[in-house]
Design a protein around this motif. Structure first.
Motif, short mmCIF file in Angstrom:
data_model
loop_
_atom_site.label_atom_id
_atom_site.label_comp_id
_atom_site.label_asym_id
_atom_site.label_seq_id
_atom_site.Cartn_x
_atom_site.Cartn_y
_atom_site.Cartn_z
N ARG A 119 0.95 -1.24 -0.13
CA ARG A 119 -0.10 -0.22 0.15
C ARG A 119 0.84 1.18 0.07
NH1 ARG A 119 -4.56 -2.11 4.72
NH2 ARG A 119 -5.67 -3.37 3.17
N ASN A 120 1.77 1.24 0.83
CA ASN A 120 3.07 2.41 0.96
C ASN A 120 3.58 2.86 -0.40
OD1 ASN A 120 1.71 2.50 3.67
ND2 ASN A 120 3.68 2.39 4.51
N THR A 121 3.94 1.45 -1.08
CA THR A 121 4.95 1.80 -2.27
C THR A 121 3.75 2.28 -3.46
OG1 THR A 121 6.25 -0.13 -1.42
CG2 THR A 121 6.27 0.36 -3.80
N ILE A 122 2.70 1.73 -3.20
CA ILE A 122 1.81 2.13 -4.46
C ILE A 122 1.24 3.77 -4.25
CG2 ILE A 122 -0.53 2.11 -5.46
CD1 ILE A 122 -0.36 -1.06 -4.86
N SER A 123 1.13 4.14 -3.05
CA SER A 123 0.99 5.39 -2.63
C SER A 123 1.98 6.40 -3.04
CB SER A 123 0.35 5.64 -1.11
OG SER A 123 1.68 5.56 -0.34
N CYS A 124 3.18 5.99 -3.01
CA CYS A 124 4.28 6.87 -3.35
C CYS A 124 4.64 6.79 -4.77
CB CYS A 124 5.37 6.94 -2.53
SG CYS A 124 6.26 5.49 -2.45
N PHE A 125 4.03 5.87 -5.70
CA PHE A 125 4.45 5.57 -6.90
C PHE A 125 4.57 6.76 -7.83
CE2 PHE A 125 3.95 4.23 -11.37
CZ PHE A 125 4.90 3.35 -11.48
N TYR A 126 3.65 7.71 -7.67
CA TYR A 126 3.78 8.80 -8.87
C TYR A 126 4.48 10.04 -8.18
CZ TYR A 126 0.25 5.91 -11.07
OH TYR A 126 -0.38 5.05 -11.56
N SER A 127 4.65 10.33 -6.91
CA SER A 127 5.27 11.24 -6.39
C SER A 127 5.27 11.03 -4.70
CB SER A 127 4.94 12.61 -6.92
OG SER A 127 3.74 12.85 -6.35
N GLY A 128 6.19 11.50 -4.00
CA GLY A 128 6.31 11.81 -2.70
C GLY A 128 7.00 10.55 -2.20
N SER A 129 6.68 10.34 -0.88
CA SER A 129 7.62 9.49 -0.17
C SER A 129 6.63 8.46 0.93
CB SER A 129 8.64 10.04 0.33
OG SER A 129 8.27 10.94 1.28
N SER A 130 7.27 7.55 1.43
CA SER A 130 6.71 6.70 2.45
C SER A 130 7.55 5.79 3.32
CB SER A 130 5.46 5.81 1.85
OG SER A 130 4.76 5.09 2.64
N VAL A 131 7.18 5.62 4.32
CA VAL A 131 7.83 4.71 5.39
C VAL A 131 7.20 3.24 5.66
CG1 VAL A 131 9.01 4.75 7.75
CG2 VAL A 131 9.00 6.82 6.34
N CYS A 132 8.07 2.23 5.40
CA CYS A 132 7.68 1.04 5.66
C CYS A 132 8.10 0.44 6.95
CB CYS A 132 7.99 0.20 4.32
SG CYS A 132 7.01 0.54 3.03
N TYR A 133 7.49 -0.13 7.76
CA TYR A 133 8.17 -0.78 9.11
C TYR A 133 8.02 -2.02 9.08
CZ TYR A 133 7.54 4.01 10.65
OH TYR A 133 7.47 5.40 10.81
N PHE A 134 8.88 -2.84 9.73
CA PHE A 134 9.22 -3.91 10.55
C PHE A 134 8.16 -3.79 11.61
CE2 PHE A 134 12.29 -4.62 7.45
CZ PHE A 134 12.19 -5.91 7.00
N MET A 135 7.42 -4.70 12.14
CA MET A 135 6.66 -4.93 13.34
C MET A 135 7.62 -4.86 14.36
SD MET A 135 3.44 -4.27 12.45
CE MET A 135 2.42 -4.64 13.72
N ASP A 136 8.56 -5.87 14.55
CA ASP A 136 9.20 -6.27 15.75
C ASP A 136 10.38 -5.23 15.38
OD1 ASP A 136 7.50 -7.70 16.86
OD2 ASP A 136 8.37 -9.77 16.01
N GLY A 137 10.98 -4.59 16.43
CA GLY A 137 12.11 -3.94 16.45
C GLY A 137 12.10 -2.50 15.79
N PRO A 138 13.21 -1.72 16.05
CA PRO A 138 13.05 -0.34 15.27
C PRO A 138 13.58 -0.42 13.99
CG PRO A 138 15.32 -0.96 16.30
CD PRO A 138 14.36 -2.27 16.32
#
Length: 156
Positions: free
Chosen positions: A60-79
């Motif tokens: 979802r995050n990758t698709i949302s920033c496909f045309y422009s912009g940026s996004s952050v993707c997290y792993f659930m455990d850890g930092p």
């Protein structure tokens, strides 16, 4: 010192895909990690996490920033997280442990989307084979369908 090109792979071990049933929820776990070159694994080799939830969010995050912009993707455990920034035909991806940069790469959008597609397809096939169906697995399938539509469109 020889500078090696970054090779990015997303590893999900089918043998480790399993469900964990709580009193109210069913979660799906597996090994999931990136290999960024022969010696760099992110977050680390054999990392185990909430595979279905994070793949859905990453797509979802990758698709949302496909045309422009940026996004952050997290792993659930850890930092651990990675940022994605759209830059013309490429994504600039930075991998972080807390706020410390581990690796930074530029990758074609098509290549990164196909990495997500291949890994997600593997997970979905194994979920079906193991008869693991939840609200979250249905959301993953929907995100996967949207990813495939984007890859098949003339936008790449």
């Amino acid at each position: 010192m020889e500078i090696l090109p970054v090779i990015i792979s997303l590893f999900i071990s089918p043998e480790t895909i399993r469900k964990s049933e709580g009193s109210k929820t069913i979660q799906v776990f597996s090994e999931i990690y990136f290999q960024l070159n022969p010696d760099i694994f992110f977050p680390m080799k054999s990392w185990d996490d909430f595979t279905v939830i994070i793949l859905t969010c990453w797509i979802r995050n990758t698709i949302s920033c496909f045309y422009s912009g940026s996004s952050v993707c997290y792993f659930m455990d850890g930092p651990y997280k990675f940022s994605i920034e759209s830059n013309g035909e490429t994504f600039h991806i930075v991998f972080f442990d807390n706020d410390k940069v581990i690796c930074s790469i530029n990758i074609s959008k098509k290549e990164f989307l196909n990495i997500l597609k291949k890994s997600t397809n593997l997970v979905i096939r194994n979920l079906i084979q193991k008869n693991i169906i939840t609200k979250e697995t249905e959301e993953l399938q929907e995100s996967f369908d949207n990813l495939q539509k984007l890859i098949q469109s003339d936008k790449l």
